[in-house]
Design an enzyme around this catalytic site. Structure first.
Site, PDB file in Angstrom:
ATOM      1  N   TYR A   1       0.683  -1.131   0.188  1.00  0.00           N
ATOM      2  CA  TYR A   1       0.137  -0.253   0.101  1.00  0.00           C
ATOM      3  C   TYR A   1       0.821   1.189   0.185  1.00  0.00           C
ATOM      4  O   TYR A   1       2.296   1.754   0.960  1.00  0.00           O
ATOM      5  CB  TYR A   1      -1.018  -0.020   1.740  1.00  0.00           C
ATOM      6  CG  TYR A   1      -1.288   0.899   1.219  1.00  0.00           C
ATOM      7  CD1 TYR A   1      -2.918   1.669   0.642  1.00  0.00           C
ATOM      8  CD2 TYR A   1      -1.326   2.188   2.235  1.00  0.00           C
ATOM      9  CE1 TYR A   1      -3.567   2.434   0.638  1.00  0.00           C
ATOM     10  CE2 TYR A   1      -2.244   3.284   2.454  1.00  0.00           C
ATOM     11  CZ  TYR A   1      -3.562   3.316   1.329  1.00  0.00           C
ATOM     12  OH  TYR A   1      -3.810   4.361   1.644  1.00  0.00           O
TER      13      TYR A   1
ATOM     14  N   ASP B   1       9.207   2.407  -0.318  1.00  0.00           N
ATOM     15  CA  ASP B   1       8.679   3.802   0.351  1.00  0.00           C
ATOM     16  C   ASP B   1       8.386   2.797   2.316  1.00  0.00           C
ATOM     17  O   ASP B   1       7.997   1.479   2.170  1.00  0.00           O
ATOM     18  CB  ASP B   1       6.919   3.083   0.287  1.00  0.00           C
ATOM     19  CG  ASP B   1       6.033   4.345   0.343  1.00  0.00           C
ATOM     20  OD1 ASP B   1       6.416   4.714   1.190  1.00  0.00           O
ATOM     21  OD2 ASP B   1       4.678   4.127   0.232  1.00  0.00           O
TER      22      ASP B   1
ATOM     23  N   LYS C   1       3.968   8.506   8.717  1.00  0.00           N
ATOM     24  CA  LYS C   1       3.896   8.201  10.492  1.00  0.00           C
ATOM     25  C   LYS C   1       4.901   8.511  11.225  1.00  0.00           C
ATOM     26  O   LYS C   1       4.962   9.679  10.948  1.00  0.00           O
ATOM     27  CB  LYS C   1       4.353   7.038   9.899  1.00  0.00           C
ATOM     28  CG  LYS C   1       2.752   6.308   9.132  1.00  0.00           C
ATOM     29  CD  LYS C   1       2.440   4.886   8.845  1.00  0.00           C
ATOM     30  CE  LYS C   1       0.912   4.336   8.695  1.00  0.00           C
ATOM     31  NZ  LYS C   1       1.201   4.669   6.682  1.00  0.00           N
TER      32      LYS C   1
HETATM   33  C1  PLP Z   1       0.111   4.965   6.073  1.00  0.00           C
HETATM   34  C2  PLP Z   1       1.025   4.655   4.881  1.00  0.00           C
HETATM   35  C3  PLP Z   1       0.628   5.026   3.287  1.00  0.00           C
HETATM   36  C4  PLP Z   1       0.110   7.126   3.498  1.00  0.00           C
HETATM   37  O1  PLP Z   1       0.489   7.097   3.678  1.00  0.00           O
HETATM   38  P1  PLP Z   1      -0.907   8.478   4.683  1.00  0.00           P
HETATM   39  O2  PLP Z   1       0.345   9.231   5.189  1.00  0.00           O
HETATM   40  O3  PLP Z   1      -1.981   7.507   5.511  1.00  0.00           O
HETATM   41  O4  PLP Z   1      -1.458   9.361   3.257  1.00  0.00           O
HETATM   42  C5  PLP Z   1       2.019   5.494   2.324  1.00  0.00           C
HETATM   43  N1  PLP Z   1       2.553   4.064   2.213  1.00  0.00           N
HETATM   44  C6  PLP Z   1       2.958   3.902   3.857  1.00  0.00           C
HETATM   45  C7  PLP Z   1       3.494   2.122   2.972  1.00  0.00           C
HETATM   46  C8  PLP Z   1       2.338   3.508   4.673  1.00  0.00           C
HETATM   47  O5  PLP Z   1       1.779   2.494   5.125  1.00  0.00           O
END
Ligand code: PLP
Length: 436
Positions: A150, A245, A273
């Protein structure tokens, strides 16, 4: 560790009824709606350390930790002090502030694989911007992603695999034009053969590969290191940018995330995060040559009214300073490992088909027997055990994110006593489910 009895959730239920009149499904982000586990979401009134309280006054040990950001728990006194201290001078200026430099300097000194960063206000925004930069810097359009990773709700990444060996994505959300999805190739995780074949045939069009090096948004799908090394090798060989990511894994499994833990150098990284200390921050970074494409230095446009917000920067810096303390990550990983081992030993002895998987201070309940899981299609399709356990645990004061596909987090605020209590309750929940 007491829960008022009888348990009442009437205040949360009332608030949820009202919220349904204000927000689609009553929430501002889908997973919060408890659709997966069933029942009514709890409205949280406050948090302190590893504990949260709902609007009815029920108390919980929190393993969701705002889905990852709160690596030091709720309202850590040092983070709190820095937020309040900064806020006294105003909340936002839309002009440069010293706080941005301070957070950037602190990060860049410890992240050898990137020279420059750009702050955004969410992980999604960071990923979206990183993709644009990758395309702008390479002059190519296609992006390769992996099924089960994701990356936020970026149009081009809300895709699922189509049929066929090397599949162009089909959109997984209404409102994403097929033309966007067609720019994305989707492959299964941990499949060296599919990866090699894809590079051989598609490399001329590939701008970048994006991967969660520690896929933790759809189960915890730990990859074979040789798969990640192969990915690095292929990207280098064919001149394709490798984007890690690390929105979840960054500052979580090591200060430098999976890149540091595994010793793999990505070309670009995205963070989110933990980086905001509980306030909305994301970031993307790369070597200077790549970042030079970003506006106003270069032609790739990207901006944000609240980007680098001073209060959020102060929160992030305070939290990262605590993370950088000697031995912090080793300690957190050890505590998580013993929590996990304790429960796994029990499940094994009892013959329950559940295994906790962990890395750093992230863990996940896998209900697929003893098979090590590296790809999305191996996740147990039956989540009834998790759903039962979720409700059982709420009743005894242990809070997990309301979906069996989501991971849990152990913060530095969790005490050993809280971890032992939770482990005991998890064992009781498993027994209640399997001996039903
Ligand atoms: C949470 C997350 C996102 C999205 O971040 P948001 O602050 O919710 O937009 C993207 N990539 C990864 C790996 C994530 O865990």
């Amino acid at each position: 560790m007491k829960t008022p009895s009888p348990i009442t959730r009437s205040r949360s239920a009332e608030l949820f009824e009202a919220a349904k009149g204000y927000f689609p499904g009553g929430v501002n982000s889908p997973v919060r709606a408890f659709k997966s586990v069933g029942g009514t979401p709890l409205f949280i009134a406050k948090g302190d350390g590893a504990q949260i309280w709902d609007e009815d006054g029920n108390q919980f040990i929190d393993f969701c930790c705002s889905w990852g950001p709160l690596i030091h728990g709720h309202n850590h006194p040092y983070v709190f002090e820095k937020i309040v201290g900064t806020l006294q001078n105003g909340s936002s200026f839309g002009a440069p502030t010293r706080k941005e430099n301070e957070l950037a300097a602190f990060m860049l000194e410890r992240l050898p694989f990137i020279d420059k960063i750009r702050f955004t206000s969410s992980g999604t925004e960071a990923v979206m911007s990183a993709l644009r930069l990758a395309r702008g810097a390479t002059g190519k359009n296609k992006i390769l992603k992996f099924e089960g990773c994701y990356h936020g709700h970026v149009d081009a990444l809300l895709v699922q695999a189509g049929s066929g060996l090397i599949t162009f994505g089909t959109s997984s959300s209404a409102g994403v034009p097929e033309a966007f999805a067609n720019e994305t190739i989707v492959l299964p995780l941990n499949d060296a053969q599919a990866l090699t074949a894809c590079f051989e045939t598609q490399h001329q069009d590939l701008a970048a590969v994006i991967i969660e090096p520690i896929p933790a948004n759809n189960g915890l799908l730990l990859q074979d290191l040789k798969f990640l090394y192969l990915l690095r090798t292929l990207c280098t060989k064919y001149g394709v940018l490798l984007i890690f990511d690390e929105v979840i894994s960054g500052f979580r499994v090591a200060f430098g995330g999976a890149a540091e833990l595994y010793g793999i150098t990505p070309d670009m990284v995205t963070y989110g995060k933990i980086i905001g200390g509980g306030l909305p921050v994301g970031a993307y970074g790369a070597k200077s040559e790549i970042m030079a494409y970003v506006s106003p230095e270069g032609p790739v446009y990207q901006a944000g009214t609240l980007s680098g917000n001073p209060v959020a920067m102060a929160a992030g810096l305070a939290q990262l300073e605590l993370c950088a303390a000697d031995g912090f990550y080793i300690r957190q990983a050890q505590r998580t490992q013993s929590f996990v081992d304790n429960i796994n030993d029990f499940a094994l002895k009892e013959g329950y088909p559940m295994e906790l998987v962990c890395v750093g201070s992230i863990f996940w309940f896998s209900f697929n027997g003893k098979k090590r899981i590296t790809a999305a299609n191996q996740i147990a399709s039956d989540m009834s055990a998790f759903n039962f356990m979720h409700h059982f645990l709420l009743d005894v004061g242990v809070y997990f994110g309301p979906s069996g596909y989501e991971v849990g987090f152990i913060s530095s605020a969790h005490t050993n006593e809280q971890l032992d209590f939770a482990a005991t309750q998890i064992k009781a929940a498993l027994t209640a489910f399997y001996q039903k």
